[in-house]
Enzyme design. Sequence first.
Site, PDB file in Angstrom:
ATOM      1  N   GLY A 152       1.150  -0.899  -0.044  1.00 46.88           N
ATOM      2  CA  GLY A 152      -0.138  -0.139   0.045  1.00 46.88           C
ATOM      3  C   GLY A 152       0.899   1.173   0.039  1.00 46.88           C
ATOM      4  N   ARG A 174      -3.487  -9.008  -1.725  1.00 54.71           N
ATOM      5  CA  ARG A 174      -4.426  -9.743  -2.013  1.00 54.71           C
ATOM      6  C   ARG A 174      -4.797  -9.923  -3.601  1.00 54.71           C
ATOM      7  NH1 ARG A 174      -8.544  -7.505   2.189  1.00 54.71           N
ATOM      8  NH2 ARG A 174      -6.848  -5.993   1.959  1.00 54.71           N
ATOM      9  N   ARG A 231       1.591  -4.585  12.363  1.00 57.49           N
ATOM     10  CA  ARG A 231       0.808  -5.106  13.535  1.00 57.49           C
ATOM     11  C   ARG A 231       1.493  -6.242  14.111  1.00 57.49           C
ATOM     12  NH1 ARG A 231      -0.447  -0.410  14.217  1.00 57.49           N
ATOM     13  NH2 ARG A 231      -2.479   0.518  14.016  1.00 57.49           N
ATOM     14  N   GLU A 260       1.863  -5.510  23.120  1.00 55.88           N
ATOM     15  CA  GLU A 260       2.653  -4.193  23.523  1.00 55.88           C
ATOM     16  C   GLU A 260       2.079  -3.817  24.740  1.00 55.88           C
ATOM     17  OE1 GLU A 260       2.863  -3.112  18.570  1.00 55.88           O
ATOM     18  OE2 GLU A 260       2.259  -1.866  19.990  1.00 55.88           O
ATOM     19  N   HIS A 278       7.347   0.597  18.996  1.00 55.56           N
ATOM     20  CA  HIS A 278       6.096   0.894  18.441  1.00 55.56           C
ATOM     21  C   HIS A 278       6.218   2.596  18.015  1.00 55.56           C
ATOM     22  CE1 HIS A 278       1.685   0.162  16.856  1.00 55.56           C
ATOM     23  NE2 HIS A 278       2.417   1.030  16.093  1.00 55.56           N
TER      24      HIS A 278
END
Length: 314
Positions: A152, A174, A231, A260, A278
């Site tokens: 993306g 996908r 993630r 986390e 993060h």
Amino acid sequence: MPEEILMTSQAFFRQECLADLESRYLVHRLWEASDRDALIEKVASNIRVVVTEGWAPADFQGKFPKLALIASHGVGYDGVDVGAAQARKIAVTNTPGVLDDAVADLTVGLLIAVTRGMVVGDQYVRNGEWLKANMPLTSHLRGRQAGILGLGRIGMAIADRLKAFGITINYHNRRQRSDVSYNYFSSLMEMADQVDFLILSCVGGEATKKIVNRQVLEKLGSDGVLINISRGSVVDEDDLVACLQEGKLGGAGLDVFTNEPKVPEALLQMPQVVLQPHVGSATLQTRIAMGQLVVDNVDAYYANKPLLTPVPAV
Ligand code: 8YV
């Protein structure tokens, strides 16, 4: 009376952006409430806008009968039940685009840190090891293959940077993109088998939960490196730890984790792993831009203008 907004938390949202919101709206600060349920009950019937940092499950949304907009801070909205929101025609916005560079920069940093042993090298100097011997050789980037899971906006920013290092770009989505000539793999497993570096920049949530498991990591192999800036949920963390311990995976650069801010003890001990708390989007400039985008979406809603960054329909 100003319009009333409920804001769920302020872990990342810049103070100046909050001050900007508060100059026009009455912002109820849920995170500061001693009794959260009582605050919600008191204000619920007036709330049309909720500002959140990636969190709005269906039962929470259900407490606000007039809710019309969930303005979420962060590009990832896996903690917002978009299906539930759309069923009630509640709009959801996130903050895409403005954090691509910061996240891509950190990705490259992690990749170099792992492949060149930069954290180990830092310790090597500090501990006086260098006075005794040169550090063992590491491996370089040119001519290697990267596999990007999720091409993306952030994945594209990563690919742009990696090209400059002479790395060949492969990706798994996908669907194949028609606007790039990078090598497309319809199978994650096959891509992992072909590449040296597997870079995770896909969405979180159910669709990608633990898709990077032992089989994928073993295909990446004993010289392979995993970089995760998406993630923690995308990776089976137990499998990751086991593969690193068994030497079936070469190394990892991790900005995100399953629970986390808790990180598995075993990872803390591993020199072939570089860890970050993060911080992909955690530059001052980026966080101001993210906060501003939240504010702009809220303003657009109240001005009856099109929202700037609504999330796609599910
Ligand atoms: C932040 C992020 O940690 O944008 C995201 O999806 O993970 C990060 O930028 C946080 O979500 C900001 O609210």
